[in-house]
Structure formats: C-alpha cells, structure tokens
Design an enzyme around this catalytic site. Structure first.
Site, PDB file in Angstrom:
ATOM      1  N   LYS A   1      10.081   0.041  13.527  1.00  9.96           N
ATOM      2  CA  LYS A   1      10.619   0.316  12.179  1.00  9.96           C
ATOM      3  C   LYS A   1      11.703   1.381  12.259  1.00  9.96           C
ATOM      4  O   LYS A   1      12.757   1.267  11.641  1.00  9.96           O
ATOM      5  CB  LYS A   1       9.492   0.833  11.264  1.00  9.96           C
TER       6      LYS A   1
ATOM      7  N   GLY B   1      -4.480  -1.775   4.913  1.00  9.71           N
ATOM      8  CA  GLY B   1      -3.761  -2.946   4.409  1.00  9.71           C
ATOM      9  C   GLY B   1      -4.421  -4.263   4.789  1.00  9.71           C
ATOM     10  O   GLY B   1      -4.599  -5.161   3.962  1.00  9.71           O
ATOM     11  N   ARG B   2      -4.827  -4.390   6.056  1.00 11.26           N
ATOM     12  CA  ARG B   2      -5.407  -5.674   6.502  1.00 11.26           C
ATOM     13  C   ARG B   2      -6.852  -5.839   6.051  1.00 11.26           C
ATOM     14  O   ARG B   2      -7.481  -6.847   6.338  1.00 11.26           O
ATOM     15  CB  ARG B   2      -5.268  -5.807   8.026  1.00 11.26           C
TER      16      ARG B   2
ATOM     17  N   HIS C   1      -3.530 -32.486  19.485  1.00 14.22           N
ATOM     18  CA  HIS C   1      -2.395 -33.320  19.900  1.00 14.22           C
ATOM     19  C   HIS C   1      -1.189 -32.486  20.305  1.00 14.22           C
ATOM     20  O   HIS C   1      -0.075 -32.997  20.360  1.00 14.22           O
ATOM     21  CB  HIS C   1      -2.055 -34.302  18.773  1.00 14.22           C
TER      22      HIS C   1
ATOM     23  N   LYS D   1       0.845  -1.201   0.000  1.00 12.79           N
ATOM     24  CA  LYS D   1       0.000   0.000   0.000  1.00 12.79           C
ATOM     25  C   LYS D   1       0.884   1.256   0.000  1.00 12.79           C
ATOM     26  O   LYS D   1       0.676   2.168  -0.785  1.00 12.79           O
ATOM     27  CB  LYS D   1      -0.922  -0.010   1.222  1.00 12.79           C
TER      28      LYS D   1
ATOM     29  N   GLU E   1      11.034  -4.496   3.653  1.00 15.66           N
ATOM     30  CA  GLU E   1      11.110  -5.918   3.307  1.00 15.66           C
ATOM     31  C   GLU E   1      10.656  -6.141   1.866  1.00 15.66           C
ATOM     32  O   GLU E   1      11.313  -6.834   1.081  1.00 15.66           O
ATOM     33  CB  GLU E   1      10.216  -6.756   4.248  1.00 15.66           C
TER      34      GLU E   1
ATOM     35  N   GLU F   1      -3.813  -6.048  15.083  1.00 16.63           N
ATOM     36  CA  GLU F   1      -3.323  -4.776  14.543  1.00 16.63           C
ATOM     37  C   GLU F   1      -4.424  -3.711  14.606  1.00 16.63           C
ATOM     38  O   GLU F   1      -4.170  -2.525  14.711  1.00 16.63           O
ATOM     39  CB  GLU F   1      -2.807  -4.950  13.104  1.00 16.63           C
TER      40      GLU F   1
END
Ligand code: F6P
Length: 531
Positions: free
Chosen positions: A498, A269-270, A386, A209, A215, A355
């Site tokens: 950041k 973004g999410r 398990h 965005k 990254e 977030e």
C-alpha cells in the site's frame, strides 16, 4: 507462551514427526482394508455437520498425538482467552471478539470492563429497522420511487463476505431487491454496475472498517458525485450508508449520522460478516434469516468452547491441517465445494486463512520454527474436475482437500444434485485409493492414491448452516495460529505494498519522476504505450 508449549517444541510434535515417517509406507487403501471401522473412527458429527477425515493419511496413533499436540500447546486456554475478551491481537492491542456479534443479546460479553452486548443490540436494531424500511417501502430514493437495487462498495473483508453469503443464500431471499458489488479500482467494475442500476432507486452501502482504503473511497466518491449531481445533498444523505469504525471519516465523507453503522475495533475485517458489513445480506434474505445465520455461528461457537478436543470440529479440522502442512509437507490446500451456491467460498476462505495465518514471525517477534498457512485455493468441484483435477490425481505436488457437500439440493432438482454427490464421493475415493496397477499396466494410467481429503457433509445449505460453516473455519484458523504461535488477527503484510503504491502514483502520472531501479524498464515501456 513458553517454549515448552510452542507447537514445534512439544513432545507431541516429535512423536508426530516419527509417526509420519513410519506411516509413509502404509497406504490409505490398506488402512481401510485393515480396519473396517475406519470410517466411523475417523469421522465426527456435531452441529449438523458430518466431518469425515477417514481419507486422510493418518492412523489412530497419529490422531492421538495430534490431540496431545492441542493439549500440550494449551489450545483450550487459548480458546478461553478469546472468549473472555482478552487482548489476543497483541500487535494491534485489541481483542478479537467477532463471537459477540452472534451471541444472544442478553448474554453478557465483556471487552475489557465493558459489556458490549447493549452496543451490539443497538446496531442490530438499526440494521433491522433499515431492512424493515426497505421492505415496507418507507425508504425511497430521492425522486420518491422505491429502492430497487443495493450496491455494496468495499474490498477484502468488506466485500467478499457479503458477496459470498448473498450468493450462497439465494434460495432464502425474501425481497426483490437486486444486489451488486463494487470492490476494486480500474473503473470497469464500477462502470458495469452503474450501467445496471438507476441512481435514484439505488442504495449504496460503503463498507470499510478503516474508511481509508483507497479503492473503496475512490469508488464511493464517484457514486457520491453521481448522487449529488442528480439529487443534491438530500440524495447523498438519503442513499449512502456507511459501515465503519471511523465515524470521523464517515462524517467527513458526508454520510448522514443516521445512516452510519458501527464496526468495532475488536472485529477484524475478515471476521466482520456478522456486523453491519452483513447489511447487504440482511437486506436480501430478511432479518429472520439473518438472525438464523447468526444463531448458526453461535451454535458453532458454543461447540468450539465446550466440546473436548477429540470431538471438537474446529480443533480437529485445524489438527488435520497441521498434520498435512507440517508432517506430510503439503503446501497447497484446495477448497472444493460441490454446490453452485458455494462458488465464492474458496475466495472467502482464501482471505480468512491466508490473511490470518500467512505469517512467519511468532507472537514474540521471533521467526517461526515451522511452516505456517498453506496456499489456499479452490473452485467448484464439478468444474474443477474438468480443469485441474489432472494435477490432483497425477501431479508431482500433493494437495490436501476439503470437499463441501450438502445432501439436499434445496431446489426441485435433487436427481441432478445426486449426480453431483456421486462425483464428489467418487473423486475423494479415487484420490485416496488410486489405481496403483494402472489400466493395462500403462504408467500414464497409473494413479498413486494417498492424496488426502476431508469431507464436510451437511443436510442443506440454509442460513444457520452457512453461519456454522464460516464459524467452523474462523475457529480452525485461530487454533492453527495458537499451535504455530502466530497472531491470526493482524495483517501487517499488506502495508508495504500500500505504501509503495502511493509513491508509485507519481511515477505513473509524471514520466520525469525518477523510477525505482527495479521498475525502470517496466515504467519506460508503460510510458511508451500510454497514449
Ligand atoms: O488490505 C487488507 C485489508 O486491510 C483487509 O484486511 C480488509 O478486509 C480490507 O483491506 C479492507 O479494509 P477496510 O474494511 O478497512 O476498507
């Protein structure tokens, strides 16, 4: 919001506090034996979803007070504010209008004074054309060979949505394209994916965005260099797609104008899987299926907008969450799908919920007066039985749970799926009822019960159902944000880390740089071992 409409200040909140105390001596098991109609009273069905919250530790009075809480905190007005495109994301001064992306395009939707639907329609047409070009073989790699692979490069909301949804809808593939994902740095993920693809037949989608996420840009640069050295500028312009709200940065990076897709500032973004960020999904499942994914979400939007509180699935889901977090003091919430295709759902909901609502200041900047988002985690139920179910049944920490369960497997293995169903139902029963006597009186085989869970049951996981489920949780998050009076659409909490990382790079590359006191010894050891 006045103090009178702030969740913890409402009358309903005090009633709920009292209710939680008075219910603490009543077990879920006894609530079932006292009321044979409990199952029907504490479940709702809408948009193909059966929401069963009868194994939650609450009674009719508590439910009534929760509904009153939504009323006293003006939740319905909050929903209207969102749907009318108001700037509900105040700290970033913008609306949160992801609902526009799944509306029929002739459904006027205003952001400020502008009807955004023509823009949405234009982007969808571009997506459709790309899907079609790949399908028909019209878009080829720079060497003239057909595209065989798609690699999505992005992180957070620009990664988890497409990853989760392409995996969830594997049965709805309409193409032989293989899809891959590169998100973090460190090089190994990139190395693994690049080892599986031929650069001349791979389409790379750079999703970001902001288009400043380090990254993503680092990984995209490696891919760009590879394409350039193999096929020059033509290869770069032909095989890198960009999805962003930052056109300038996409231009600067070298993404061809006809390969740029818009992500508007009013889509977080999410909350962006419905936009060009969903391109990888659309390429894999085809345009018709992608449209039904959008239509499913829109159906949930309509339900959310119209249904009264007591029948409104996102609002009820939010209220049950608030009951557990604020009145049962449960700090952990597990997402446990009993369906392999939903294996990435816990990760997706983790970002969506934490977030959005992992915050401790109110919209006016004052500290909150109650707990907010619980810790969200999860795993495929069958595997988790398990590993960590021991703690769910007998640990000192109570965990609230959402079980996800499709009735049909979607493959020719219904009998095996039925076993999964039996497991899911038995677990939610065991958690609620327990076995207070314990087998043979042994304290080690004593199960307290009263461990609350809800069941999200649906007939099958198809594109429309995935759309409905994701929209259900998006709206749940918004409703909780309204009651807790926090802005669910910003994420300032990620900025400090950041910022410090940028400074830290110097400490890593240059031993002599003065290390911050709290990291001195760790950095000293790092440099000793960094041969
Ligand atoms: O750092 C958090 C975050 O900003 C998320 O909110 C977002 O989904 C992710 O990073 C990726 O951001 P972008 O799409 O701008 O690269």
């Amino acid at each position: 919001m006045t103090n009178k409409t702030y969740g913890p200040q409402t009358l309903a909140w005090s009633e709920l506090k009292e209710k939680a105390v008075s219910l603490s001596t009543t077990s879920i098991a006894s609530m079932f034996s006292d009321d044979p109609a409990r199952g029907e009273k504490f479940s709702r069905e809408s948009a193909g979803i059966f929401f069963d919250f009868s194994r939650q530790h609450l009674d009719s009075e508590a439910l009534e007070s929760l509904v009153t809480l939504a009323d006293q905190t003006n939740v319905k007005e909050g929903v209207e504010r969102m749907f009318s495109g108001q700037n509900i994301n105040k700290t970033e001064d913008r609306p949160a209008m992801h609902i526009a992306l799944r509306r029929p395009v002739d459904y006027s939707t205003y952001v400020g004074k502008k009807n955004v639907m023509p823009l949405v329609a234009e982007e969808q047409k571009k997506m459709y054309l790309l899907v079609d070009q790949l399908r028909s073989g019209a878009l080829k790699g720079f060497s003239g060979n057909p595209i065989t692979d798609v690699v999505n490069i992005g992180i957070g909301g620009s990664h988890i949505g497409p990853l989760m949804a392409t995996d969830a809808l594997k049965e709805y593939r309409t193409s032989d394209l293989k899809v891959h994902f590169i998100s973090g740095v460190g090089g190994l993920e990139l190395f693994d994916v690049l080892n599986q693809v031929q650069v001349d037949t791979t389409l790379f989608i750079v999703c970001s965005k902001s288009f400043v996420t380090s990254e993503t840009l680092m990984n995209a640069q490696v891919v760009k260099d590879l394409l350039y050295s193999a096929g020059g500028t033509y290869a770069v312009e032909n095989q890198i797609i960009g999805v962003s709200s930052n056109h300038k940065a996409m231009d600067k990076f070298g993404i061809a104008p006809n390969k740029q897709f818009v992500l508007w500032s009013w889509v977080g973004g999410r909350y962006s899987i419905w936009s060009g960020v969903g391109l990888a999904l659309a390429l894999i499942i085809g345009w018709e299926h992608f449209e039904s994914f959008l239509a499913g979400a829109h159906e949930m939007d309509e339900h959310f907008f119209e249904a009264p509180i007591d029948e409104n699935l996102p609002i009820l889901l939010a209220l049950i969450g608030i009951w557990n977090r604020n009145f049962q003091e449960i700090s952990n919430h597990a997402i446990l799908p009993y369906y392999h295709r939903l294996r990435f759902l816990p990760t997706y909901l983790q970002q969506l919920e934490m977030e959005s609502n992992g915050k401790s200041v109110r919209r006016n900047g004052e500290p909150v007066q109650c707990e907010t988002c619980p810790i969200i985690w999860g795993e495929l139920g069958s595997n988790a039985q398990h590993s960590f179910y021991q703690l769910l049944h007998q640990g000192t920490e109570k965990v609230s749970i959402d079980f996800f369960l499709p009735v049909l497997s979607g493959m020719r293995n219904q009998e095996s799926h039925d076993v999964l169903v039996a497991n899911c139902l038995a677990q939610s029963w065991a958690l609620a009822e327990g076995d207070p006597e314990g087998k043979g009186g042994s304290p080690h085989q004593h199960y307290s019960g009263d461990r609350p869970s809800s069941l999200i049951l649906f007939q099958r996981l198809d594109p429309a159902m995935l759309g409905r489920l994701l929209a259900l949780y998006e709206h749940k998050v918004y409703v909780q944000g309204l009651i807790w009076d926090i802005n669910s659409f910003d994420q300032w909490g990620v900025q400090l880390g950041k910022r410090l990382t940028t400074g830290m790079e110097k400490n890593i590359s240059d031993k002599k740089t003065v290390a911050p006191q709290p990291l001195k010894s760790a950095l000293m050891q790092f440099h000793k071992w960094r041969i």
